[in-house]
Design a protein around this motif. Structure first.
Motif, PDB file in Angstrom:
ATOM      1  N   VAL A  47      36.096 -47.591  22.959  1.00 43.89           N
ATOM      2  CA  VAL A  47      35.194 -46.445  22.806  1.00 43.89           C
ATOM      3  C   VAL A  47      33.742 -46.799  23.120  1.00 43.89           C
ATOM      4  N   GLU A  48      33.483 -48.066  23.414  1.00 43.30           N
ATOM      5  CA  GLU A  48      32.174 -48.468  23.934  1.00 43.30           C
ATOM      6  C   GLU A  48      32.397 -49.490  25.033  1.00 43.30           C
ATOM      7  N   ASP A  49      32.080 -49.109  26.250  1.00 41.98           N
ATOM      8  CA  ASP A  49      32.276 -49.934  27.442  1.00 41.98           C
ATOM      9  C   ASP A  49      31.082 -50.882  27.591  1.00 41.98           C
ATOM     10  N   LEU A  50      31.359 -52.178  27.565  1.00 45.80           N
ATOM     11  CA  LEU A  50      30.296 -53.181  27.680  1.00 45.80           C
ATOM     12  C   LEU A  50      30.386 -53.943  29.000  1.00 45.80           C
ATOM     13  N   SER A  51      30.826 -53.250  30.038  1.00 46.21           N
ATOM     14  CA  SER A  51      31.065 -53.900  31.331  1.00 46.21           C
ATOM     15  C   SER A  51      29.827 -54.598  31.875  1.00 46.21           C
TER      16      SER A  51
END
Length: 479
Positions: A47-51
């Motif tokens: 639910v949180e993309d840290l790409s």
């Protein structure tokens, strides 16, 4: 294998390549990120993309190694972190709308330990409100879906973690467990985990305003969900590194002493009056046979009373929740979670006051009984749940739903109350009316012997195979 397919590798195989310099950390991370972007829209596990920061971190590690630095034991391994644990600069929402702006001032010990070992966080995974359901849904981030199909809950509270790692989003997934929240998602998704024992993994959230209740401190533990048992042996030594912010952490090596002769395993199918499903029965037989063929001395015997210990312990936990958390749940929780807690209090009538103090004292009696039993049988093979995993929102369906989801899970939360380690490993892929579904069994171990539980899980996995392989075939067919 192409660079695009590196996401398929377990952490053990991946580090064999990254630490030798045959592939870069950036290669490994980009492949996992691509997989996340491919499958997560249908799962809502992350639910949180840290790409962006993950790729930057990978390049920093690669440059450091190129400059002569020794790669860490988890160099370039993509991991996910559950959103109820602090990661510097990110919200620790715990699935609650009112907590969406609680930004962590520092990393929790598990995040620090993983990153110190060279792991790279690619995203943060979903949890139910207050991380207190065996299913994963909330008003802030929405529902997480099981990659095996939407007819199966992804489990909880580390449901995002279990769905992510089995779908190929990261080789390791952080989670935690106060009554089964590592093992429920492992069972739902066909993953492997070990709930560490009390004091094994340092725990602390720098964002917290007050200390947790005594039972929450003693029953809740941090851990990892993986696709293979070998990855637990690889990663857990890094996770258990000491941190002074947890004053009750016990600094011990991961591997304990070797035992003389075959390891005795107590085997039980006792479900304390709950119906044992034929597929669970078959999974237990498969696990037993796998351990026997691997040289374990498996004996079907009576074990200490799981039911009494489990129900008493969970009623005590509900007493602490009623005293310390109910006001927050009423103020910040959705109607769904408030309704579920009302049924929890019916299923597990809270123990409070003098009776609670008495139950805390009795906890030592239970633990002593188990310790003496496990002098002879350091491992216990049992069901995890008596039935195949339930469907989404089953715990919203009143007393019957909560009873099926949590009431029957006595082998789960008994281990939390006792503070004993317990592994969960798939032992069968059942062909059920709605489709194939993994069935996990539980292996409890003597105190401080997480390694023995994982060894036994590896022996079962060697017989049954990794559940991610048929899962990925199924996902490819659907897509």
């Amino acid at each position: 294998m192409t660079l695009r397919d590196l996401w398929r590798l377990n952490a053990t195989d991946l580090t064999n390549l990254t630490r030798k310099g045959e592939i870069s950390a950036e290669d490994a991370i980009k492949s996992s990120i691509d997989r996340m972007h491919q499958v997560n829209p249908d799962l809502n596990a992350v639910v949180e993309d840290l790409s962006t920061e993950a790729v930057s971190h990978a390049r920093e590690l690669d440059n450091a190694v190129a400059g002569g630095a020794e790669p860490g034991p988890l160099h370039g391994v993509p991991v996910t972190i559950k959103i109820n644990i602090d990661q510097r600069g990110h919200a620790t929402t715990n699935g609650v709308v009112a907590l969406k702006d609680v930004i962590a001032p520092d990393d929790a010990p598990v995040v620090r330990n993983l990153q110190n070992a060279g792991a790279i966080v690619i995203g943060r995974t979903n949890t139910p409100e207050f991380s207190f359901r065996a299913d994963t849904d909330n008003e802030l981030h929405g529902r997480t879906y099981n990659p095996w199909g939407r007819h199966i809950s992804p489990g909880g509270s580390s449901g995002g973690a279990g769905a992510a790692v089995m779908a190929g989003i990261g080789a390791l997934a952080h989670g935690n467990d106060i009554g089964g929240s590592l093992r429920f998602p492992a069972a739902a998704n066909g993953a492997v985990t070990v709930k560490p024992g009390l004091g094994r993994v340092p725990a602390f959230n720098p964002s917290q305003k007050v200390e947790r209740g005594l039972l929450a401190q003693s029953m809740s533990v941090q851990g990892l969900i993986t696709r293979s048992a070998a990855d637990l042996h690889l990663s857990m030594p890094s996770l258990i590194a000491a941190d002074p912010r947890d004053p009750f952490h016990v600094a011990m090596s991961w591997r304990g002493e070797k035992t003389d002769g075959p390891i005795k395993v107590a085997f039980t199918k006792n479900t304390y009056g709950y119906d044992l499903h034929p597929e669970v029965d078959k999974a237990l037989d498969t696990a037993r046979d796998a351990l026997m063929d691997a040289g374990y001395d498996v004996q079907e015997v009576n074990i200490p009373d799981v039911f009494e210990c489990a129900r008493g312990g969970y009623r005590a936990l509900m007493g602490e929740v009623l005293t310390l958390l109910k006001t927050d749940i009423e103020a910040a929780g959705s109607q769904t979670i408030r309704d579920i807690f009302e049924v929890y209090f019916q299923e597990f009538p809270p123990i409070t006051g003098a009776e609670l103090i008495g139950m805390l004292a009795r906890r030592t009696q239970y633990a002593r009984e188990w310790a003496l039993f496990m002098l002879d049988y350091p491992l216990i093979l049992s069901p995890f749940l008596p039935q195949p995993f339930f469907g989404p929102d089953r715990d919203t369906e009143g007393p019957e739903g909560v009873h099926e989801v949590l009431g029957c899970a006595v082998y789960s939360y008994a281990m939390n109350f006792l503070g004993l380690p317990a592994a969960s490993v798939p032992a069968r892929l059942a062909d059920l009316p709605n489709g194939p579904q993994p069935i996990n069994v539980q292996i409890a171990a003597a105190r401080w012997r997480e390694d023995m539980a994982v060894d036994a899980a590896a022996a079962i996995e060697a017989r049954v195979g990794q559940m991610c392989l048929p899962l990925w075939e199924r996902m490819d067919q659907v897509n």
